[in-house]
Each structure stands twice: as structure tokens, then as C-alpha cells.
Design an enzyme around this catalytic site. Sequence first.
Site, PDB file in Angstrom:
ATOM      1  CD  GLN A  65     -29.882   4.435  33.007  1.00  0.00           C
ATOM      2  OE1 GLN A  65     -30.918   5.050  32.891  1.00  0.00           O
ATOM      3  NE2 GLN A  65     -28.953   4.460  32.093  1.00  0.00           N
ATOM      4  CE  LYS A  86     -32.710  -1.918  31.596  1.00  0.00           C
ATOM      5  NZ  LYS A  86     -31.655  -2.291  32.554  1.00  0.00           N
ATOM      6  CG  ASP A 135     -25.475  -3.014  34.071  1.00  0.00           C
ATOM      7  OD1 ASP A 135     -25.600  -2.465  32.964  1.00  0.00           O
ATOM      8  OD2 ASP A 135     -24.848  -2.516  35.012  1.00  0.00           O
ATOM      9  N   GLY A 157     -26.308   0.916  28.036  1.00  0.00           N
ATOM     10  CA  GLY A 157     -25.738   0.142  26.946  1.00  0.00           C
ATOM     11  C   GLY A 157     -26.530  -1.144  26.836  1.00  0.00           C
ATOM     12  CG  HIS A 158     -30.422  -1.459  26.298  1.00  0.00           C
ATOM     13  ND1 HIS A 158     -31.606  -0.821  26.085  1.00  0.00           N
ATOM     14  CD2 HIS A 158     -30.218  -1.423  27.630  1.00  0.00           C
ATOM     15  CE1 HIS A 158     -32.098  -0.405  27.245  1.00  0.00           C
ATOM     16  NE2 HIS A 158     -31.264  -0.759  28.197  1.00  0.00           N
TER      17      HIS A 158
HETATM   18  P1  IMP Z   1     -25.175   8.550  35.516  1.00  0.00           P
HETATM   19  O1  IMP Z   1     -26.442   7.965  35.023  1.00  0.00           O
HETATM   20  O2  IMP Z   1     -24.062   8.531  34.496  1.00  0.00           O
HETATM   21  O3  IMP Z   1     -25.369   9.908  36.120  1.00  0.00           O
HETATM   22  O4  IMP Z   1     -24.616   7.618  36.717  1.00  0.00           O
HETATM   23  C1  IMP Z   1     -25.306   7.543  37.977  1.00  0.00           C
HETATM   24  C2  IMP Z   1     -25.240   6.126  38.533  1.00  0.00           C
HETATM   25  O5  IMP Z   1     -26.004   5.258  37.717  1.00  0.00           O
HETATM   26  C3  IMP Z   1     -23.824   5.516  38.569  1.00  0.00           C
HETATM   27  O6  IMP Z   1     -23.735   4.673  39.694  1.00  0.00           O
HETATM   28  C4  IMP Z   1     -23.779   4.685  37.297  1.00  0.00           C
HETATM   29  O7  IMP Z   1     -22.842   3.630  37.388  1.00  0.00           O
HETATM   30  C5  IMP Z   1     -25.209   4.178  37.250  1.00  0.00           C
HETATM   31  N1  IMP Z   1     -25.643   3.844  35.893  1.00  0.00           N
HETATM   32  C6  IMP Z   1     -25.993   4.692  34.911  1.00  0.00           C
HETATM   33  N2  IMP Z   1     -26.363   4.034  33.811  1.00  0.00           N
HETATM   34  C7  IMP Z   1     -26.252   2.733  34.094  1.00  0.00           C
HETATM   35  C8  IMP Z   1     -26.548   1.542  33.365  1.00  0.00           C
HETATM   36  O8  IMP Z   1     -26.983   1.550  32.209  1.00  0.00           O
HETATM   37  N3  IMP Z   1     -26.313   0.373  34.017  1.00  0.00           N
HETATM   38  C9  IMP Z   1     -25.874   0.331  35.302  1.00  0.00           C
HETATM   39  N4  IMP Z   1     -25.608   1.407  36.016  1.00  0.00           N
HETATM   40  C10 IMP Z   1     -25.792   2.603  35.426  1.00  0.00           C
END
Ligand code: IMP
Length: 425
Positions: free
Chosen positions: A223, A16, A13, A40-41
Site C-alpha cells: 500500500q 513497488k 499501486d 498485489g505486487h
Molecule cells: P483494506 O486494506 O482491504 O481494508 O482496504 C482499505 C483501503 O485501502 C481501500 O480503499 C482499498 O482500496 C485500499 N487498498 C488496500 N490495499 C491496497 C493496495 O494494495 N493498493 C491500493 N489500494 C489498496
Amino acid sequence: MPNTILIGSQWGDEGKGKIIDVLTAQADMIVRYQGGSNAGHTVIAEGEKRVLRLVPSGILHEGKVCVIGNGVVMNPLDLIDEIEMLRSTGIECQGRLYISTRTQMVMLYHRALDKADEAARPVGKKIGTTGRGIGPAYAAKVSRTGLRCGDMLIPEFPELVREQVLETNAKLAQLNAEPLDADEMVKTYIEAAEKLRPYIIDTIPLIHKADRAGQSILLEGAQGTMLDIDFGTYPFVTSSNPTSGGACIGSGLSPRRIDRVIGVIKAYTTRVGEGPFPTEDFGEVGKTLAERGHEFGAVTGRPRRCGWFDAVVARYAQMVNGVDFWTMTKLDVMDTLPEIKICVAYELDGKRIEDMPASAAELARCKPIYETMPGWLEETSNVTSMDQLPLKAKAYVERLVELSGGRLGILSVGPARESTIRVGI
Ligand code: IMP
């Protein structure tokens, strides 16, 4: 533009989406290399806001070729929705969007497993996942039971799906979750395969042909570094490698063809989900950053945890990714703060440390050591060059870059394409 990897330097977040959109203007091909629809971009262009989860945001620029690389875990149903959403706004993906035959798929049964697994974890052991099936899909990949996009093109595909649903149902039963209907699932994915067939190709020759022709390739990560499965705050991480090393693994472009790495870093810090976050602020500052920065997850809508800039994180991101240029985002969010803190080191069990501890338990015990700077209390969102920045804001940015290592490339002072100051790149 040289071949460029763009990575997130904190917990995701960082903004990007906007920066990729800005850099895309100079790129010919945009390749997404990891993650899935957990990302989510957000891109705001000509007053319109769009959130893209799988399709590289390069698609919003006419004529650019976009690739979903082999390192991504792709949810066919989400992708179809996204392609249709884009079509409804006049953007056609066919002929410009390609998905690697090697890309693993996230299926509805992975999503069910993700949710059941999170629900079964006791408090303190929950990850706070996005519930999008990302972990189970990557787990299937490494256990060699995953289905890849290329499988959608072969006659055995329906049977492969059925096998996986039945296997997953056994796991769901162990987690006391409802089984899935295999017939319905097979039907759903046969229809999805028909729709996605025209997009699935071997993307390795496509990428290499573009590279050999001197085209410029932008490799886009989702991420951030601190969510990396190897380098992040394990186990409170995602299941892929958002760091720059992951870009080559997830695209098939050789490390020798990468010219530079750009790290996106927010002027403060946020985190979604569980896990340690030393500079988290539970008071007024955290609230101000959340409100002014609209810090709610683009995919899940969850409120993001907010706090001061952490230079230990930034230095670590610099080491792990080899950041050549920083792109600093959301400086304008801090315009109303009278005093600003920067975490320059941690205190761990009575000792000062400068480097990121490997263990999440140790990081949870770290107390930030702060340096304080005066706030600028002036609006920066209308500034178009570094010279126009209030002196105190400029001093803050320069200090962050100094503490983080590397050079400043871009400063972003607002969500729109226009609120972008190009400095070094
Ligand atoms: P997962 O990727 O859904 O397995 O989540 C694992 C961890 O990564 C959690 O803490 C999510 O909140 C975090 N996470 C996954 N995708 C994002 C993102 O795009 N932005 C911020 N945090 C993310």
C-alpha cells in the site's frame, strides 16, 4: 546494498513490485512488514507476469531469503495457493521463505466480517475495502483475540479456531450475515497448519543473524503513505502502517539498523476505493492515464481513479517517511499528453495551504492549485539513460523531484526489469 526500507508514497499501486524486484538483485534478505493479501505486487520478468500478494517478490530471485514479518496479517489459504503457484512455475519456497511465529492470521471469518461490515455501512461511510479481511484481522490483533502463526504449531490450535468462529458468528448475526460452519473451518485450518508448519519460525534471530553477518536487508512495504492508518486519509485507509516507521515494528529490525528509505512515486496519481483525492480527473486525462497505465487493481480488478501528480502528497510522504531517494514510475504513461499539470498546493476555504490537512473532510474540500508544463509527445519507454529523455520529460521529472524534496534514485519507464534507469542508486 545498505539496509533499505521501500515504501509507497501515494495511495498504493505506485509500482513497488517492480522496484522491489530490481533492488532484490542487490539484497540478501527481503522482509515484508505489513498488510496482507490486499496487496498485489506485479512483477514482469523475462516476459512472464506474476502477481504476488503475500510472498515477497524476492522469491523470484534464486538464493534470496524471504520473510513474512510479524506486522503482516497472513491468510494461510492464500499463502498456500501462492506457494503452489510458485512451485508450478519451478520456484520452491521451502528453505527460502520464513513466516514469523508472531505474524497474525487473516481467517475466512475475518473476510466474512469485512464484507458484512462494508455492506452494512451507508453510502458515504463505505471504505471500499478489498474485502480480504484486513481490517477485522488487525482489529483482532489489537483487541488481543487474534491468532498468530505460532498458534498453528500448538495442540490447542483447533479449539482456538473454533472459539473464534463462534465469537465471529455472533458478530455476523448482528450484521445480518450468514454464520460460518465451525467444524468445516477447523478442518480447513488443521490442513493449512500442516502445510505451513515447515515455514513458521521465530524470524527475529534469523533477521538479526543476517544483519550481524553484514548481509543486506530490504524491508518491503505494501500500500502507500496516504493509506496509512495514522498518516493517511483516515478513515479511508488500510488498517496498518505502510510508512517507514512501520518497517521496524513489522519486522523486529531496530530503527538504528536502517540505512536508507526509498520512496516509490508514480509520475501521476491513482487511488482505489473511497476517500478524498484532490487531483482526480473525471475527463479525458483520467481516462488516458487509466488506459495507458493499465490502472486496474491487481487483486480486485477494480478500476483505479486517476489524476495529476500531487506534490502536496509527495512532500508529506517525504516528511513522514524520511525519503532519501525517490523511485519514479510510469513516466511513459504520460507520453501522449500535450499538456501536463502538477498540483503544487491546495486552496482550502479560500486560503492557499502547502501542507496535507489531517482531516479527510478538509481534504475533500481542497481544490488543487496547478502549475502547467508542456508535454513531450515522444515515446520514453525505450530510453535507457537520463540523457536520452526528451528535454521536456526530463524537465517534468526534475520539477517533480524539486517539489517533493529528496533526490531521484531510479526512473522507471516501463513494466519490465529492463525499462529501468538507475540515476542516484
Ligand atoms: P483494506 O486494506 O482491504 O481494508 O482496504 C482499505 C483501503 O485501502 C481501500 O480503499 C482499498 O482500496 C485500499 N487498498 C488496500 N490495499 C491496497 C493496495 O494494495 N493498493 C491500493 N489500494 C489498496
